[in-house]
Design a protein around this motif. Structure first.
Motif, PDB file in Angstrom:
ATOM      1  N   SER A 140     -46.487 -36.737  14.919  1.00 11.50           N
ATOM      2  CA  SER A 140     -45.805 -35.476  15.223  1.00 11.50           C
ATOM      3  C   SER A 140     -44.365 -35.799  15.601  1.00 11.50           C
ATOM      4  CB  SER A 140     -46.504 -34.722  16.367  1.00 11.50           C
ATOM      5  OG  SER A 140     -46.569 -35.531  17.535  1.00 11.50           O
ATOM      6  N   ALA A 141     -43.508 -34.780  15.588  1.00 15.15           N
ATOM      7  CA  ALA A 141     -42.100 -34.994  15.911  1.00 15.15           C
ATOM      8  C   ALA A 141     -41.526 -33.754  16.588  1.00 15.15           C
ATOM      9  CB  ALA A 141     -41.295 -35.329  14.659  1.00 15.15           C
ATOM     10  N   LEU A 142     -40.653 -33.991  17.560  1.00 12.43           N
ATOM     11  CA  LEU A 142     -39.894 -32.932  18.213  1.00 12.43           C
ATOM     12  C   LEU A 142     -38.431 -33.171  17.882  1.00 12.43           C
ATOM     13  CD1 LEU A 142     -39.571 -30.526  20.131  1.00 12.43           C
ATOM     14  CD2 LEU A 142     -39.483 -32.151  22.031  1.00 12.43           C
ATOM     15  N   CYS A 143     -37.819 -32.233  17.145  1.00 12.74           N
ATOM     16  CA  CYS A 143     -36.461 -32.410  16.643  1.00 12.74           C
ATOM     17  C   CYS A 143     -35.529 -31.399  17.311  1.00 12.74           C
ATOM     18  CB  CYS A 143     -36.439 -32.234  15.130  1.00 12.74           C
ATOM     19  SG  CYS A 143     -37.580 -33.347  14.270  1.00 12.74           S
ATOM     20  N   LEU A 144     -34.524 -31.911  18.014  1.00 15.01           N
ATOM     21  CA  LEU A 144     -33.574 -31.060  18.731  1.00 15.01           C
ATOM     22  C   LEU A 144     -32.269 -30.998  17.942  1.00 15.01           C
ATOM     23  CD1 LEU A 144     -34.200 -32.554  22.299  1.00 15.01           C
ATOM     24  CD2 LEU A 144     -35.303 -30.573  21.257  1.00 15.01           C
ATOM     25  N   GLY A 145     -31.871 -29.791  17.561  1.00 11.38           N
ATOM     26  CA  GLY A 145     -30.639 -29.634  16.792  1.00 11.38           C
ATOM     27  C   GLY A 145     -30.690 -30.361  15.469  1.00 11.38           C
ATOM     28  N   CYS A 146     -31.811 -30.277  14.800  1.00  9.53           N
ATOM     29  CA  CYS A 146     -31.995 -31.008  13.533  1.00  9.53           C
ATOM     30  C   CYS A 146     -31.245 -30.319  12.402  1.00  9.53           C
ATOM     31  CB  CYS A 146     -33.483 -31.097  13.209  1.00  9.53           C
ATOM     32  SG  CYS A 146     -33.847 -31.994  11.688  1.00  9.53           S
ATOM     33  N   PRO A 147     -30.380 -31.023  11.682  1.00 12.33           N
ATOM     34  CA  PRO A 147     -29.689 -30.422  10.529  1.00 12.33           C
ATOM     35  C   PRO A 147     -30.639 -30.333   9.339  1.00 12.33           C
ATOM     36  CG  PRO A 147     -29.104 -32.720  10.708  1.00 12.33           C
ATOM     37  CD  PRO A 147     -29.975 -32.423  11.895  1.00 12.33           C
ATOM     38  N   PRO A 148     -30.316 -29.519   8.340  1.00  8.09           N
ATOM     39  CA  PRO A 148     -31.146 -29.462   7.133  1.00  8.09           C
ATOM     40  C   PRO A 148     -31.209 -30.841   6.487  1.00  8.09           C
ATOM     41  CG  PRO A 148     -29.570 -27.657   7.180  1.00  8.09           C
ATOM     42  CD  PRO A 148     -29.180 -28.591   8.278  1.00  8.09           C
ATOM     43  N   CYS A 149     -32.423 -31.325   6.207  1.00  4.62           N
ATOM     44  CA  CYS A 149     -32.549 -32.680   5.663  1.00  4.62           C
ATOM     45  C   CYS A 149     -33.593 -32.779   4.567  1.00  4.62           C
ATOM     46  CB  CYS A 149     -32.885 -33.675   6.779  1.00  4.62           C
ATOM     47  SG  CYS A 149     -34.418 -33.305   7.666  1.00  4.62           S
ATOM     48  N   ILE A 150     -34.433 -31.749   4.401  1.00  3.93           N
ATOM     49  CA  ILE A 150     -35.489 -31.820   3.407  1.00  3.93           C
ATOM     50  C   ILE A 150     -35.925 -30.415   3.021  1.00  3.93           C
ATOM     51  CG2 ILE A 150     -37.345 -31.956   5.109  1.00  3.93           C
ATOM     52  CD1 ILE A 150     -38.767 -33.870   3.167  1.00  3.93           C
ATOM     53  N   SER A 151     -36.356 -30.258   1.785  1.00  2.00           N
ATOM     54  CA  SER A 151     -36.935 -28.991   1.329  1.00  2.00           C
ATOM     55  C   SER A 151     -37.953 -29.304   0.247  1.00  2.00           C
ATOM     56  CB  SER A 151     -35.850 -28.055   0.785  1.00  2.00           C
ATOM     57  OG  SER A 151     -35.238 -28.626  -0.364  1.00  2.00           O
ATOM     58  N   GLY A 152     -38.895 -28.376   0.077  1.00  6.31           N
ATOM     59  CA  GLY A 152     -39.885 -28.549  -0.975  1.00  6.31           C
ATOM     60  C   GLY A 152     -41.244 -28.990  -0.497  1.00  6.31           C
ATOM     61  N   ILE A 153     -41.386 -29.245   0.819  1.00  3.76           N
ATOM     62  CA  ILE A 153     -42.694 -29.571   1.380  1.00  3.76           C
ATOM     63  C   ILE A 153     -42.913 -28.740   2.638  1.00  3.76           C
ATOM     64  CG2 ILE A 153     -42.700 -31.937   0.490  1.00  3.76           C
ATOM     65  CD1 ILE A 153     -42.032 -32.875   3.332  1.00  3.76           C
ATOM     66  N   GLU A 154     -44.165 -28.529   2.968  1.00  3.19           N
ATOM     67  CA  GLU A 154     -44.520 -27.796   4.177  1.00  3.19           C
ATOM     68  C   GLU A 154     -45.074 -28.765   5.216  1.00  3.19           C
ATOM     69  OE1 GLU A 154     -47.179 -24.659   3.235  1.00  3.19           O
ATOM     70  OE2 GLU A 154     -45.769 -23.624   1.903  1.00  3.19           O
ATOM     71  N   VAL A 155     -44.575 -28.654   6.430  1.00  5.14           N
ATOM     72  CA  VAL A 155     -45.063 -29.510   7.514  1.00  5.14           C
ATOM     73  C   VAL A 155     -45.358 -28.630   8.728  1.00  5.14           C
ATOM     74  CG1 VAL A 155     -43.874 -31.584   6.733  1.00  5.14           C
ATOM     75  CG2 VAL A 155     -42.695 -29.992   8.233  1.00  5.14           C
ATOM     76  N   ASP A 156     -46.463 -28.922   9.385  1.00  4.21           N
ATOM     77  CA  ASP A 156     -46.817 -28.176  10.593  1.00  4.21           C
ATOM     78  C   ASP A 156     -46.905 -29.080  11.813  1.00  4.21           C
ATOM     79  OD1 ASP A 156     -48.987 -29.589   9.739  1.00  4.21           O
ATOM     80  OD2 ASP A 156     -50.362 -27.884   9.618  1.00  4.21           O
ATOM     81  N   PHE A 157     -46.534 -30.339  11.655  1.00  2.22           N
ATOM     82  CA  PHE A 157     -46.604 -31.295  12.763  1.00  2.22           C
ATOM     83  C   PHE A 157     -45.217 -31.629  13.303  1.00  2.22           C
ATOM     84  CE2 PHE A 157     -46.914 -33.229   8.592  1.00  2.22           C
ATOM     85  CZ  PHE A 157     -45.814 -34.073   8.573  1.00  2.22           C
ATOM     86  N   ILE A 158     -44.193 -30.906  12.815  1.00  2.00           N
ATOM     87  CA  ILE A 158     -42.817 -31.100  13.271  1.00  2.00           C
ATOM     88  C   ILE A 158     -42.333 -29.829  13.935  1.00  2.00           C
ATOM     89  CG2 ILE A 158     -40.439 -31.545  12.566  1.00  2.00           C
ATOM     90  CD1 ILE A 158     -41.527 -33.172  10.236  1.00  2.00           C
ATOM     91  N   THR A 159     -41.814 -29.961  15.146  1.00  2.00           N
ATOM     92  CA  THR A 159     -41.246 -28.832  15.879  1.00  2.00           C
ATOM     93  C   THR A 159     -39.748 -28.994  15.916  1.00  2.00           C
ATOM     94  OG1 THR A 159     -43.228 -28.625  17.264  1.00  2.00           O
ATOM     95  CG2 THR A 159     -41.209 -27.553  18.050  1.00  2.00           C
ATOM     96  N   SER A 160     -39.002 -28.020  15.367  1.00  2.00           N
ATOM     97  CA  SER A 160     -37.545 -28.093  15.333  1.00  2.00           C
ATOM     98  C   SER A 160     -36.977 -27.022  16.254  1.00  2.00           C
ATOM     99  CB  SER A 160     -37.042 -27.879  13.901  1.00  2.00           C
ATOM    100  OG  SER A 160     -35.635 -27.963  13.852  1.00  2.00           O
ATOM    101  N   ILE A 161     -36.144 -27.435  17.186  1.00  2.00           N
ATOM    102  CA  ILE A 161     -35.556 -26.528  18.170  1.00  2.00           C
ATOM    103  C   ILE A 161     -34.030 -26.592  18.076  1.00  2.00           C
ATOM    104  CG2 ILE A 161     -35.344 -25.965  20.625  1.00  2.00           C
ATOM    105  CD1 ILE A 161     -38.042 -27.278  21.077  1.00  2.00           C
TER     106      ILE A 161
END
Length: 216
Positions: free
Chosen positions: A195-216
Protein backbone atom coordinates in the motif's frame (compact mmCIF):
# COMPACT_ATOMS: atom_id res chain seq x y z
CA UNK A 1 7.67 -3.52 12.88
CA UNK A 2 7.89 -7.26 13.67
CA UNK A 3 4.92 -7.21 16.04
CA UNK A 4 2.50 -5.62 13.58
CA UNK A 5 -0.51 -7.83 12.92
CA UNK A 6 -2.95 -5.48 11.19
CA UNK A 7 -4.18 -5.20 7.62
CA UNK A 8 -2.23 -4.87 4.40
CA UNK A 9 -2.89 -3.66 0.89
CA UNK A 10 -6.37 -2.13 0.62
CA UNK A 11 -7.06 -2.88 4.31
CA UNK A 12 -3.92 -1.20 5.61
CA UNK A 13 -4.74 1.60 8.01
CA UNK A 14 -8.45 0.74 8.03
CA UNK A 15 -10.82 0.07 10.88
CA UNK A 16 -9.33 -3.42 11.28
CA UNK A 17 -5.97 -1.87 12.19
CA UNK A 18 -7.54 0.46 14.74
CA UNK A 19 -9.42 -2.43 16.30
CA UNK A 20 -6.30 -4.58 16.44
CA UNK A 21 -4.32 -1.82 18.16
CA UNK A 22 -7.15 -1.29 20.63
CA UNK A 23 -7.25 -5.03 21.30
CA UNK A 24 -3.50 -5.08 22.00
CA UNK A 25 -3.88 -2.27 24.53
CA UNK A 26 -6.79 -4.05 26.17
CA UNK A 27 -4.80 -7.26 26.36
CA UNK A 28 -1.92 -5.42 28.05
CA UNK A 29 -4.32 -4.16 30.72
CA UNK A 30 -5.94 -7.54 31.36
CA UNK A 31 -5.20 -9.39 34.58
CA UNK A 32 -3.10 -12.54 34.57
CA UNK A 33 -6.11 -14.86 34.25
CA UNK A 34 -7.34 -13.09 31.12
CA UNK A 35 -3.82 -13.02 29.72
CA UNK A 36 -3.57 -16.78 30.01
CA UNK A 37 -6.87 -17.19 28.18
CA UNK A 38 -5.85 -14.81 25.40
CA UNK A 39 -2.42 -16.41 24.98
CA UNK A 40 -3.94 -19.65 23.77
CA UNK A 41 -5.94 -17.75 21.16
CA UNK A 42 -3.07 -15.53 20.01
CA UNK A 43 -0.71 -18.48 19.64
CA UNK A 44 -2.76 -19.75 16.70
CA UNK A 45 -2.03 -16.63 14.61
CA UNK A 46 1.55 -15.39 14.18
CA UNK A 47 2.34 -11.70 13.83
CA UNK A 48 2.84 -10.76 10.19
CA UNK A 49 5.08 -7.71 10.67
CA UNK A 50 5.28 -4.58 8.53
CA UNK A 51 7.83 -2.61 6.52
CA UNK A 52 7.26 1.17 6.38
CA UNK A 53 9.26 2.86 3.62
CA UNK A 54 9.46 6.67 3.87
CA UNK A 55 10.70 8.44 0.75
CA UNK A 56 12.08 11.96 0.46
CA UNK A 57 12.85 14.02 -2.62
CA UNK A 58 15.19 16.24 -0.61
CA UNK A 59 18.74 15.17 -1.47
CA UNK A 60 21.20 16.89 0.85
CA UNK A 61 24.06 16.22 -1.56
CA UNK A 62 22.30 17.84 -4.50
CA UNK A 63 20.33 20.97 -5.31
CA UNK A 64 18.03 19.05 -7.67
CA UNK A 65 14.92 19.44 -5.57
CA UNK A 66 13.82 22.93 -6.54
CA UNK A 67 10.72 23.84 -8.54
CA UNK A 68 12.44 24.03 -11.96
CA UNK A 69 13.83 20.53 -11.47
CA UNK A 70 10.42 19.18 -10.46
CA UNK A 71 8.77 20.80 -13.49
CA UNK A 72 11.46 19.51 -15.86
CA UNK A 73 11.01 15.99 -14.47
CA UNK A 74 7.28 16.09 -15.12
CA UNK A 75 7.45 17.95 -18.43
CA UNK A 76 8.36 14.92 -20.53
CA UNK A 77 6.22 12.83 -22.88
CA UNK A 78 4.83 9.73 -21.10
CA UNK A 79 6.11 6.31 -22.03
CA UNK A 80 3.85 3.39 -22.93
CA UNK A 81 4.06 0.35 -20.65
CA UNK A 82 2.60 -3.01 -21.59
CA UNK A 83 0.36 -4.15 -18.74
CA UNK A 84 -1.01 -7.36 -20.24
CA UNK A 85 0.68 -8.96 -23.24
CA UNK A 86 -2.33 -11.20 -23.96
CA UNK A 87 -4.86 -8.39 -24.18
CA UNK A 88 -2.34 -5.80 -25.43
CA UNK A 89 -3.44 -3.49 -22.63
CA UNK A 90 -1.15 -0.50 -22.20
CA UNK A 91 -0.61 2.11 -19.53
CA UNK A 92 1.15 5.48 -19.65
CA UNK A 93 3.77 6.46 -17.09
CA UNK A 94 6.26 9.20 -16.44
CA UNK A 95 9.53 7.70 -17.71
CA UNK A 96 12.05 9.17 -15.23
CA UNK A 97 9.84 8.43 -12.21
CA UNK A 98 9.01 4.93 -13.47
CA UNK A 99 12.72 4.13 -13.75
CA UNK A 100 13.30 5.56 -10.26
CA UNK A 101 10.55 3.27 -8.96
CA UNK A 102 12.48 0.33 -10.38
CA UNK A 103 15.66 1.57 -8.68
CA UNK A 104 13.77 1.89 -5.40
CA UNK A 105 12.57 -1.72 -5.59
CA UNK A 106 16.11 -2.90 -6.31
CA UNK A 107 17.29 -0.96 -3.24
CA UNK A 108 14.76 -2.41 -0.83
CA UNK A 109 14.51 -5.81 -2.52
CA UNK A 110 17.16 -7.51 -0.42
CA UNK A 111 15.39 -6.49 2.79
CA UNK A 112 11.82 -7.42 1.86
CA UNK A 113 12.97 -10.59 0.10
CA UNK A 114 14.96 -11.70 3.13
CA UNK A 115 11.76 -11.68 5.19
CA UNK A 116 9.98 -13.86 2.63
CA UNK A 117 12.89 -16.30 2.46
CA UNK A 118 12.79 -16.59 6.26
CA UNK A 119 9.08 -17.39 6.11
CA UNK A 120 9.69 -19.99 3.39
CA UNK A 121 12.44 -21.59 5.45
CA UNK A 122 10.18 -21.81 8.49
CA UNK A 123 7.38 -23.30 6.38
CA UNK A 124 9.84 -25.84 4.97
CA UNK A 125 10.97 -26.79 8.45
CA UNK A 126 7.36 -27.31 9.54
CA UNK A 127 6.77 -29.56 6.52
CA UNK A 128 9.88 -31.62 7.25
CA UNK A 129 8.89 -31.97 10.90
CA UNK A 130 5.53 -33.34 9.82
CA UNK A 131 6.86 -35.82 7.27
CA UNK A 132 6.55 -38.68 9.73
CA UNK A 133 3.13 -37.55 10.89
CA UNK A 134 -0.16 -36.83 9.11
CA UNK A 135 0.05 -35.59 5.54
CA UNK A 136 0.37 -31.82 5.22
CA UNK A 137 -1.60 -30.00 2.53
CA UNK A 138 -0.79 -26.68 0.90
CA UNK A 139 -3.37 -25.07 3.18
CA UNK A 140 -0.89 -25.31 6.07
CA UNK A 141 1.72 -23.27 4.24
CA UNK A 142 1.94 -19.55 4.92
CA UNK A 143 -0.45 -17.64 2.68
CA UNK A 144 0.99 -14.59 0.87
CA UNK A 145 -1.51 -12.34 2.66
CA UNK A 146 0.03 -13.42 5.98
CA UNK A 147 3.47 -12.20 4.96
CA UNK A 148 4.75 -8.78 6.14
CA UNK A 149 2.77 -5.75 5.01
CA UNK A 150 4.68 -3.16 2.99
CA UNK A 151 3.63 0.50 3.22
CA UNK A 152 5.25 3.35 1.27
CA UNK A 153 4.93 7.03 2.21
CA UNK A 154 6.16 9.89 0.05
CA UNK A 155 5.66 13.55 -0.85
CA UNK A 156 5.73 15.29 -4.23
CA UNK A 157 8.03 13.50 -6.68
CA UNK A 158 8.83 10.82 -4.11
CA UNK A 159 5.09 10.21 -3.75
CA UNK A 160 4.91 9.50 -7.47
CA UNK A 161 7.87 7.13 -7.22
CA UNK A 162 6.16 5.40 -4.29
CA UNK A 163 2.90 5.04 -6.22
CA UNK A 164 4.69 3.55 -9.21
CA UNK A 165 6.74 1.21 -7.02
CA UNK A 166 3.58 0.03 -5.23
CA UNK A 167 1.92 -0.60 -8.60
CA UNK A 168 4.89 -2.71 -9.68
CA UNK A 169 5.02 -4.71 -6.44
CA UNK A 170 1.30 -5.41 -6.70
CA UNK A 171 1.69 -6.60 -10.25
CA UNK A 172 -0.29 -3.83 -11.97
CA UNK A 173 2.88 -2.73 -13.78
CA UNK A 174 5.96 -4.65 -14.94
CA UNK A 175 9.45 -3.80 -13.76
CA UNK A 176 11.25 -1.27 -15.98
CA UNK A 177 13.33 -2.91 -18.70
CA UNK A 178 16.59 -4.33 -17.42
CA UNK A 179 19.37 -6.61 -18.64
CA UNK A 180 18.76 -8.78 -15.56
CA UNK A 181 15.76 -10.95 -16.46
CA UNK A 182 15.40 -12.12 -12.83
CA UNK A 183 14.13 -8.65 -11.90
CA UNK A 184 10.82 -9.46 -13.55
CA UNK A 185 9.85 -11.35 -10.38
CA UNK A 186 9.39 -8.07 -8.52
CA UNK A 187 6.21 -7.40 -10.49
CA UNK A 188 3.53 -8.91 -8.24
CA UNK A 189 6.02 -9.78 -5.49
CA UNK A 190 3.88 -8.12 -2.81
CA UNK A 191 0.40 -8.53 -4.30
CA UNK A 192 -2.39 -7.86 -1.77
CA UNK A 193 0.06 -6.64 0.89
CA UNK A 194 1.51 -3.44 -0.61
CA UNK A 195 0.00 0.00 0.00
CA UNK A 196 1.10 3.62 -0.39
CA UNK A 197 0.20 7.02 1.05
CA UNK A 198 1.07 9.77 -1.43
CA UNK A 199 1.09 13.42 -0.32
CA UNK A 200 0.92 16.01 -3.10
CA UNK A 201 1.50 13.36 -5.74
CA UNK A 202 1.81 14.76 -9.29
CA UNK A 203 0.22 12.91 -12.24
CA UNK A 204 2.53 9.99 -12.99
CA UNK A 205 0.46 7.13 -14.43
CA UNK A 206 -2.78 6.42 -16.27
CA UNK A 207 -4.47 3.38 -17.72
CA UNK A 208 -4.60 1.18 -14.62
CA UNK A 209 -6.87 1.09 -11.59
CA UNK A 210 -5.41 0.87 -8.10
CA UNK A 211 -7.23 0.74 -4.78
CA UNK A 212 -4.23 0.29 -2.50
CA UNK A 213 -2.84 3.81 -3.05
CA UNK A 214 -4.18 6.82 -1.17
CA UNK A 215 -3.36 10.19 -2.76
CA UNK A 216 -3.87 13.35 -0.71
Amino acid sequence: EPKYNGGAGVTHGGIEDLLSFAQEEADDDDDSDSAETNSSTQSTSSQRGRFIIILSDQDASSSKHDLPYIISTLDVPPIRVEVNSQSNKMASANGPLYRLAGSLIRSIGEVIDMSDKKDDAEAGKELSDNESGPSVTNDTQKHPSDRPAIHIVGHSLSAAVGALAASILDGRLPMPASEDSSEKRWSGFARDRISALCLGCPPCISGIEVDFITSI
